[in-house]
Write an enzyme that holds these catalytic residues in place. Structure first.
Site, PDB file in Angstrom:
ATOM      1  N   CYS A   1       0.821  -1.129  -0.087  1.00 19.08           N
ATOM      2  CA  CYS A   1       0.006   0.160   0.008  1.00 19.08           C
ATOM      3  C   CYS A   1       0.848   1.307   0.033  1.00 19.08           C
ATOM      4  CB  CYS A   1      -0.859  -0.043   0.981  1.00 19.08           C
ATOM      5  SG  CYS A   1      -2.384   1.086   0.967  1.00 19.08           S
ATOM      6  N   HIS A   2       0.847   2.089   1.233  1.00 22.71           N
ATOM      7  CA  HIS A   2       1.538   3.266   1.236  1.00 22.71           C
ATOM      8  C   HIS A   2       3.119   2.790   1.586  1.00 22.71           C
ATOM      9  CE1 HIS A   2      -2.113   5.183   0.939  1.00 22.71           C
ATOM     10  NE2 HIS A   2      -1.278   6.194   0.460  1.00 22.71           N
TER      11      HIS A   2
END
Length: 187
Positions: A112-113
């Site tokens: 994800c991030h």
């Protein structure tokens, strides 16, 4: 499930604001595969998990990153969440800890991030990666080849886009951790 990670020690680097499921699902899968899992953080005590923009559970930190060394681990997991990697990339000790896994050719899994921290560590140039879509420009500007795929593996670096990708992410991370060092992986 086989214990293909028996005898392996895997670090999870996180701080306040991590996406809880992106820590707990890989944690459980990797532990079930036989590895010892260790929560590393620049904070002592507990860190705050998130379910998107809502507070979730708090988790006890096992080891402060100031006392952690990549030499003592067989792999690294970087969960996402927006605040977590944003804070980690501002902590030079955390960035150095990440970079050392690449210098030692050890597998790293970021979801994800989570890849935001890889940009700061200077380890994405020339690599194929994926992430949460909003990181595409950042990763591309850092020299990565960003693709929109469920799970990407490039010389021991495993990346995925979001919590929906967790089954593939966990499976590939376990496979890479079981393989061990990647001679072609560089910092």
């Amino acid at each position: 499930m086989s214990k293909k990670l028996q005898g392996k020690r895997i670090a999870f680097l996180a701080t306040d604001g991590f996406e809880q499921v992106e820590l707990t699902k890989p944690w459980d899968a990797i532990q079930e595969a036989g590895a010892e899992v260790v929560l590393v953080s620049p904070k002592n005590g507990k860190i705050q998990g998130m379910n998107h923009d809502e507070k979730a559970d708090q988790f006890e930190v096992d080891l402060n990153v100031e006392k952690a060394s990549a030499e003592n681990f067989d792999g690294l997991v970087l969960p996402g969440g927006v605040a977590n990697p944003d804070s980690l990339r501002m902590c030079e000790t955390s960035v150095s800890f990440i970079r050392d896994f690449f210098k030692q050719h050890k597998p790293v899994a970021a979801i994800c991030h989570g890849p935001w921290t890889l940009i700061e560590a200077g380890v994405v140039e020339g690599r194929q990666v994926t992430s949460w879509p909003s990181l595409k420009t950042d990763l591309t500007n850092a020299g990565a080849n960003w693709v929109d795929q469920e799970c990407v593996c490039d010389e021991g670096l495993v990346t995925s886009r979001n919590p929906d990708d967790l089954p593939a992410f966990c499976e590939k991370a376990i496979e890479e951790f079981a393989e061990g060092k990647h001679a072609e992986q560089t910092a």
